[in-house]
Design a protein around this motif. Sequence first.
Motif, mmCIF file in Angstrom:
data_model
loop_
_atom_site.group_PDB
_atom_site.id
_atom_site.type_symbol
_atom_site.label_atom_id
_atom_site.label_comp_id
_atom_site.label_asym_id
_atom_site.label_seq_id
_atom_site.Cartn_x
_atom_site.Cartn_y
_atom_site.Cartn_z
ATOM 1 N N LEU A 137 -5.812 4.569 -7.936
ATOM 2 C CA LEU A 137 -5.016 3.523 -7.305
ATOM 3 C C LEU A 137 -4.819 3.768 -5.813
ATOM 4 N N SER A 138 -4.644 5.018 -5.436
ATOM 5 C CA SER A 138 -4.433 5.330 -4.015
ATOM 6 C C SER A 138 -5.671 5.016 -3.186
ATOM 7 N N GLU A 139 -6.834 5.412 -3.673
ATOM 8 C CA GLU A 139 -8.067 5.170 -2.927
ATOM 9 C C GLU A 139 -8.336 3.669 -2.790
ATOM 10 N N ARG A 140 -8.053 2.919 -3.845
ATOM 11 C CA ARG A 140 -8.332 1.486 -3.810
ATOM 12 C C ARG A 140 -7.302 0.711 -2.984
ATOM 13 N N ALA A 141 -6.191 1.368 -2.656
ATOM 14 C CA ALA A 141 -5.191 0.736 -1.797
ATOM 15 C C ALA A 141 -5.421 1.027 -0.320
ATOM 16 N N SER A 142 -6.425 1.829 -0.010
ATOM 17 C CA SER A 142 -6.698 2.169 1.390
ATOM 18 C C SER A 142 -7.375 0.997 2.096
ATOM 19 N N ARG A 143 -7.167 0.899 3.416
ATOM 20 C CA ARG A 143 -7.773 -0.202 4.171
ATOM 21 C C ARG A 143 -9.303 -0.147 4.101
ATOM 22 N N ASP A 144 -9.898 1.049 4.143
ATOM 23 C CA ASP A 144 -11.361 1.153 4.067
ATOM 24 C C ASP A 144 -11.886 0.551 2.778
ATOM 25 N N PHE A 145 -11.213 0.865 1.670
ATOM 26 C CA PHE A 145 -11.681 0.345 0.391
ATOM 27 C C PHE A 145 -11.444 -1.153 0.301
ATOM 28 N N ILE A 146 -10.321 -1.612 0.832
ATOM 29 C CA ILE A 146 -10.034 -3.052 0.836
ATOM 30 C C ILE A 146 -11.115 -3.802 1.605
ATOM 31 N N ASN A 147 -11.468 -3.291 2.781
ATOM 32 C CA ASN A 147 -12.505 -3.938 3.591
ATOM 33 C C ASN A 147 -13.848 -3.935 2.867
ATOM 34 N N GLU A 148 -14.170 -2.814 2.216
ATOM 35 C CA GLU A 148 -15.437 -2.722 1.490
ATOM 36 C C GLU A 148 -15.480 -3.734 0.348
ATOM 37 N N ARG A 149 -14.368 -3.883 -0.334
ATOM 38 C CA ARG A 149 -14.300 -4.815 -1.464
ATOM 39 C C ARG A 149 -14.408 -6.265 -0.987
ATOM 40 N N LEU A 150 -13.693 -6.577 0.070
ATOM 41 C CA LEU A 150 -13.697 -7.967 0.571
ATOM 42 C C LEU A 150 -14.966 -8.325 1.303
ATOM 43 N N GLU A 151 -15.707 -7.331 1.761
ATOM 44 C CA GLU A 151 -16.975 -7.609 2.440
ATOM 45 C C GLU A 151 -17.932 -8.312 1.486
ATOM 46 N N GLN A 152 -17.775 -8.093 0.193
ATOM 47 C CA GLN A 152 -18.641 -8.724 -0.790
ATOM 48 C C GLN A 152 -18.386 -10.225 -0.917
ATOM 49 N N LEU A 153 -17.277 -10.689 -0.336
ATOM 50 C CA LEU A 153 -16.984 -12.116 -0.381
ATOM 51 C C LEU A 153 -17.545 -12.866 0.816
ATOM 52 N N ARG A 154 -17.883 -12.138 1.863
ATOM 53 C CA ARG A 154 -18.305 -12.803 3.107
ATOM 54 C C ARG A 154 -19.783 -13.169 3.074
ATOM 55 N N LEU A 176 -8.639 -17.638 3.069
ATOM 56 C CA LEU A 176 -8.447 -16.995 1.779
ATOM 57 C C LEU A 176 -8.666 -15.494 1.889
ATOM 58 N N ILE A 177 -9.759 -15.084 2.538
ATOM 59 C CA ILE A 177 -10.046 -13.659 2.696
ATOM 60 C C ILE A 177 -8.966 -12.983 3.528
ATOM 61 N N ALA A 178 -8.488 -13.656 4.554
ATOM 62 C CA ALA A 178 -7.412 -13.092 5.375
ATOM 63 C C ALA A 178 -6.150 -12.881 4.549
ATOM 64 N N ASP A 179 -5.859 -13.826 3.653
ATOM 65 C CA ASP A 179 -4.696 -13.667 2.783
ATOM 66 C C ASP A 179 -4.891 -12.501 1.819
ATOM 67 N N LEU A 180 -6.103 -12.338 1.306
ATOM 68 C CA LEU A 180 -6.379 -11.223 0.397
ATOM 69 C C LEU A 180 -6.185 -9.889 1.107
ATOM 70 N N VAL A 181 -6.573 -9.823 2.379
ATOM 71 C CA VAL A 181 -6.338 -8.610 3.167
ATOM 72 C C VAL A 181 -4.839 -8.359 3.299
ATOM 73 N N GLN A 182 -4.101 -9.408 3.632
ATOM 74 C CA GLN A 182 -2.661 -9.272 3.832
ATOM 75 C C GLN A 182 -1.961 -8.808 2.559
ATOM 76 N N PHE A 183 -2.297 -9.427 1.428
ATOM 77 C CA PHE A 183 -1.676 -9.029 0.171
ATOM 78 C C PHE A 183 -2.105 -7.621 -0.238
ATOM 79 N N SER A 184 -3.356 -7.277 0.018
ATOM 80 C CA SER A 184 -3.853 -5.951 -0.358
ATOM 81 C C SER A 184 -3.170 -4.851 0.447
ATOM 82 N N ASP A 185 -2.798 -5.162 1.674
ATOM 83 C CA ASP A 185 -2.162 -4.164 2.530
ATOM 84 C C ASP A 185 -0.785 -3.742 2.028
ATOM 85 N N THR A 186 -0.204 -4.500 1.108
ATOM 86 C CA THR A 186 1.108 -4.138 0.565
ATOM 87 C C THR A 186 1.007 -3.213 -0.652
#
Length: 302
Positions: A285-302, A243-253
Motif C-alpha cells: 500500500l505504501s509503494e502504491r501511494a507514492s507519487r512515482d507509482f501514481i504517475n506510472e499507473r496514470l500514464e497508462q491512461l494517456r 479526469l486524469i488530473a482528478d485521479l492524481v488529486q485523489f491519489s495524492d491523499t
Amino acid sequence: MDNTSPVVPSVSNAPSPVGAPKARSLPLVERYSTHYVRYNGPIGQMGANQTTHTAEVLFPEGPGLAVVKAFPLKDKGWINEALAWTLGTELEVGVPPTAMLLAAGPDDLINAQEPELLLARNQWGSLGPIVLWCASRLDIKQPQLVWPVGWERAVMSKPFGRRLAAFDAWLGNCDRIAQNAPYWMSRGRIAAIDHERLAFNQDWCRGVPIHMDKLGGILTHLMSAIRDAIAKKKIKTGEAKALIADLVQFSDTHAAALAAVLESSEKLVTDNFGTAAAANLHTFLSERASRDFINERLEQLR
C-alpha cells in the motif's frame, strides 16, 4: 472484551482481546453471542458469497440491519474488508456508514440454524474461530449497477466515481464487478462494497505481493474501463485530461490516509498473521501511494 481490541489467533472458545490501538482504530470487534441479534435472510443476489446474508446486529450506534459475511479467522479477507472500510471512510469513498467485526468461537455457532452460518461452521469450525464482517446496508432503492450503464458515465459523477476509481487502483481491488458498485444515476453517486480481494487477491500472508499491474500490464477493472473509454473517444480529450488530473488529486491523499490507520492496522495484521504479513501488506500500500507509482499507473491512461 475491550471493544476496540482486534482479534488474535491464540484462542480456545473465542478470540481474546489485546490492547486498544492508539491511532485511528479499525471497526470494533465484538462477540457474536452478544451482538448478533436476529437472522434476516439470504442476500438474494447472484454471485454473493454463500455465507453472506442479512441480519440485525447491535452496532455501536444501536441495532441495525447489516450485510454479514463470514470468514475463517485465518483468512485475509476479513482484514481486507476492515482495512478498506476504514481507509474508504477516511477518504470519503462511498462505503457503508457503519461496520463491525463479530468473533464467533467454536461453541458460539453450535446451535445455529441459519443456512449461511451452518455452512460457515461446517466449512471452518474445525479450524478455529470464525469472523463475521458486518456492514450496514446502504440506503438505496433499486440502484443501478455500474457495468450495465457504462463506467465512463459513472466516472463523470464528480467526485464519487473518480474517487472510487483512484481508491480501487491504489488498493489493487480486482473484484469491482457490477454487484459491488451500486450506482444512483439520479444522484450521480456510486458506492463501494466488497473488498476482500485486495492486492489483486494475492496472499500477502505468504510473501511480498507482486505488483501485477507493473509486471503484466493488469489494471483494476475501473482503470481498465476508463482507459478503454478514453481510447474509444467515449470521453472527450478535454474531459479526459480533467479526469486524469482528478485521479492524481485523489491519489495524492492516499498516503496520508494510510498513515492515519497505520498503527492500528499493523497491530491487527501482526496479532493475527505475524510481522512479515503486516510488512508485506503495508509495503504494497505504501509503494502504491507514492507519487512515482501514481504517475506510472496514470500514464497508462494517456
